[in-house]
Design an enzyme around this catalytic site. Structure first.
Site, short mmCIF file in Angstrom:
data_model
loop_
_atom_site.label_atom_id
_atom_site.label_comp_id
_atom_site.label_asym_id
_atom_site.label_seq_id
_atom_site.Cartn_x
_atom_site.Cartn_y
_atom_site.Cartn_z
N ASP A 473 0.83 -1.20 0.00
CA ASP A 473 0.00 0.00 0.00
C ASP A 473 0.87 1.24 0.00
O ASP A 473 1.99 1.24 0.51
CB ASP A 473 -0.90 0.02 1.23
CG ASP A 473 -0.11 0.14 2.53
OD1 ASP A 473 0.07 1.27 3.02
OD2 ASP A 473 0.35 -0.90 3.04
N GLY A 615 4.65 -0.02 5.54
CA GLY A 615 3.73 -0.31 4.44
C GLY A 615 4.50 -0.67 3.19
O GLY A 615 5.62 -1.20 3.26
N GLU A 616 3.91 -0.40 2.04
CA GLU A 616 4.51 -0.66 0.73
C GLU A 616 4.59 -2.14 0.37
O GLU A 616 4.94 -2.49 -0.75
CB GLU A 616 5.94 -0.08 0.63
CG GLU A 616 6.07 1.39 0.89
CD GLU A 616 7.51 1.87 0.80
OE1 GLU A 616 8.40 1.05 0.45
OE2 GLU A 616 7.76 3.05 1.07
N GLY A 617 4.33 -3.03 1.32
CA GLY A 617 4.61 -4.45 1.14
C GLY A 617 5.95 -4.82 1.72
O GLY A 617 6.40 -5.97 1.59
#
Length: 657
Positions: A473, A615-617
């Site tokens: 995300d 976040g971001e994975g």
């Protein structure tokens, strides 16, 4: 003025029906809670009726402080237009009019002048109007002349107003069902029309028309390559035809690039796989879609995508993997959780020993949120678009970690406020989701389009060979809607669930908690309806992630979940596609309190705990090597027989650690 003629997607007039204590008033208030409302209370308190006075008092407490309250007859009030009006309710209004005329023992029609005046006032009213009325078929009516009079007059009034209203909801046990337009459930759990039980003749006619639509589409869009969908559980075509409407001419609806539907007149809807529907609609999309002011597409009808229950990984191969673990050159259970993970991968792949992941793929879903403008984040919204550019350049943390873990990264703009590169904005739904503490995140059409976009992205990746997926995300303020979803679904108090997100200070935490509290108040009436919940209190990026996760499970593809935002979407996805969680593992545990709450609800234990909250994975990619190790040990270790090592049964154990 009809809904279709308005400049926005919201209806002009809404009628909310329901029985006593059904929750109809509370639901009606939710429809306009973000606005400055004129509340027309038709009930006049009777000092001698304590119970009724308590009900009125409860309604008063529930109204926001910025609402204006008018008590009495709505006809006069409607002569003075204001931007938003709520009338609650017509049962007490009708009672008062019958009382005023002393007409309880009179013939039907005695109060016709009052009814005609009200209907005329509603018809002429040019602003937003929500009307609450009892549905007489759901109440107990005394078998007396007065009871029958009330029933007949109210039933006739409801029917007349229903003809004028763009939208009608029936509230049952607190759950709203939308019965106009499209005679569809407001709940997205029911994605076919209410007349799905039409006889075989109507269904056959609809099928013939669908065949004609698809044949035409094939001729005009042959240049589009259809992507096969191998999921046995994923509906490739479903037909819902109206019980009362006859077959009409076949027309294609407006669509986004992730369109899922082809419409047969206004009475039948056919849901087809995303690739076929996209090919059928893409050559008409430009002519049939109207770019909105917020950068998305306004759809003439909501795109409809169905997620059914998902069967779990293959139990036979799970047993085979467990048996193989006992044959490997180690004491039983010595590798701890690595053994469980390896067994899970074997069951997901349907093969033992499992294969090492050849194309692990990270998809970062980017989107902004209107609530970020109200001080819930330490960073401004423009950072989202800047970070999207950073992902494309390969400079973000997830890019670095993915290279190390032998995975590749894709970023998709679902609702970024700014403009992004065309190659990553093909599935864009709108520019920024609404501020959920005061308005819905999305329209019905937008939430369905976002779900369809997520499913289409999963299809694209799996059809291109992805054998492991990770959702990431990116969006300033996105932990606020994520926390709202988690706390609402798990019935958790905001102060327990709210974290620091991007690192807000104490004042920011207070603002964030207040926003989450307000958004949860708006979300609670639709907590049992996953799509309505996403529409009300989620966002386009969260809805797309939910569609992505649900479709990945349907396509029997394992997923590593990331942090709080992705796990919030996973909570909803598991409601959309029951059983989907069996195809996921939790990559890590975020420092956000609500992440632990969500993991507990999904019954998932994280692979690593590094106190990450980026976040971001990034957390999921950090855990990927652990999952690779689980596959490698199960697939590549020698067995006792191969290595010539005696087993415990022979009273000889291998050397321990």
């Amino acid at each position: 003025m009809s809904h279709s003629a308005q400049s926005t997607d919201r209806p002009l007039r809404t009628l909310v029906l329901g029985g006593a204590r059904s929750g109809k008033s509370a639901f009606a208030e939710q429809l306009v809670v973000s606005e400055a409302v004129r509340y027309i209370a038709t009930a006049v308190p009777d000092p001698e009726d304590t119970d009724f006075a308590e009900r009125i008092a409860a309604h008063r407490v529930r109204r926001p402080g910025n609402w204006t309250v008018v008590e009495g007859d709505p006809v006069g009030a409607l002569a003075q237009p204001v931007p938003s009006t709520l009338i609650d309710d017509l049962g007490t209004w009708l009672t008062a009019r019958i009382d005023a005329r002393g007409a309880w023992e009179s013939p039907r029609g005695t109060i016709a002048p009052d009814v005609d005046a009200l209907v005329a006032a509603v018809a002429e009213y040019s602003e937003r109007l929500v009307i609450v009325s009892p549905e007489v078929g759901m109440g107990v009516i005394p078998a007396t002349h007065s009871g029958r009079l009330f029933r007949d007059e109210l039933g006739a009034l409801n029917q007349r107003l229903a003809q004028l209203c763009d939208e009608i909801y029936l509230v049952v046990a607190g759950q709203p069902l939308r019965i106009k337009p499209d005679r569809a459930f407001a709940s997205a759990a029911a994605l076919t029309d209410a007349a799905a039980t039409a006889d075989a003749q109507a269904t056959a006619t609809a099928n013939a028309q669908v065949a004609a639509v698809l044949a035409t589409a094939a001729g005009t869009a042959g240049q589009h390559a259809a992507q096969p969908d191998s999921a046995a559980t994923d509906s490739s075509a479903g037909v819902a035809s109206s019980a009362t409407g006859s077959a009409g001419s076949a027309t294609r609806t407006a669509a986004t690039s992730a369109a899922e539907t082809v419409t047969v007149s206004t009475a039948e809807t056919v849901v087809v796989s995303s690739a076929v529907a996209a090919a059928a609609a893409s050559d008409q999309a430009a002519a049939q879609s109207d770019p909105s002011a917020d950068g998305g597409l306004k759809l003439t009808k909501p795109v409809r995508i169905s997620f059914g229950p998902v069967p779990g990984p293959d139990g036979d191969f799970l047993v085979a993997a467990k048996e193989r673990q006992l044959e490997l050159t180690k004491p039983a259970g010595a590798l701890g959780r690595l053994e469980e993970l390896g067994n899970w991968v074997a069951a997901c792949q349907g093969v033992c020993p499992p294969k090492q992941f050849e194309r692990a793929r990270v998809v970062v879903f980017a989107g902004d949120h209107g609530v970020a403008a109200h001080g819930v984040s330490a960073y401004p919204s423009e950072v989202t678009a800047q970070m999207v550019a950073n992902f494309l350049a390969g400079g973000a943390a997830v890019n670095v970690l993915a290279r190390l873990a032998d995975a590749t990264v894709r970023v998709e703009d679902i609702a970024v406020q700014g403009d992004t590169a065309p190659e990553i904005s093909r599935h864009k739904v709108r520019k920024s989701s609404g501020s959920i503490d005061r308005e819905d995140a999305l329209t019905e059409a937008e939430v369905q389009a976002a779900l369809a976009a997520g499913a289409a992205i999963a299809d694209e990746e799996i059809d291109s060979g992805a054998d492991l997926l990770i959702a990431g995300d990116m969006g300033i303020g996105n932990t606020t809607p994520a926390t709202v979803l988690i706390a609402t679904i798990t019935d958790t108090e905001p102060v327990v669930a709210v974290g620091r997100g991007t690192g807000v200070d104490d004042a920011g935490w207070i603002r964030k908690t207040a926003a989450i509290r307000d958004a949860m108040w708006r979300a609670r009436p639709v907590v049992k309806d996953p799509v309505a919940l996403l529409r009300t209190a989620g966002g386009a990026d969260l809805a797309a992630m939910a569609g992505f996760l649900a479709r990945a499970a349907a396509r029997r593809t394992p997923v590593i979940l990331d942090g709080v935002v992705v796990t919030a979407a996973a909570l909803v996805a598991n409601q959309l596609a029951l059983g989907a969680k069996e195809w996921w593992v939790a990559g890590h545990r975020s420092s956000e309190p609500s992440h632990t709450i969500a993991l507990q609800r999904l019954q998932l234990e994280p692979l690593v705990e590094m106190n990450m909250r980026l976040g971001e994975g990034s957390g999921a990619v950090t855990a990927l090597p652990v999952l690779r190790a689980a596959v490698a040990t199960l697939a590549e270790m020698a067995t006792f027989a191969q290595a010539g090592v005696s087993t415990a049964d022979a009273a000889t154990e291998p050397s321990g650690a």
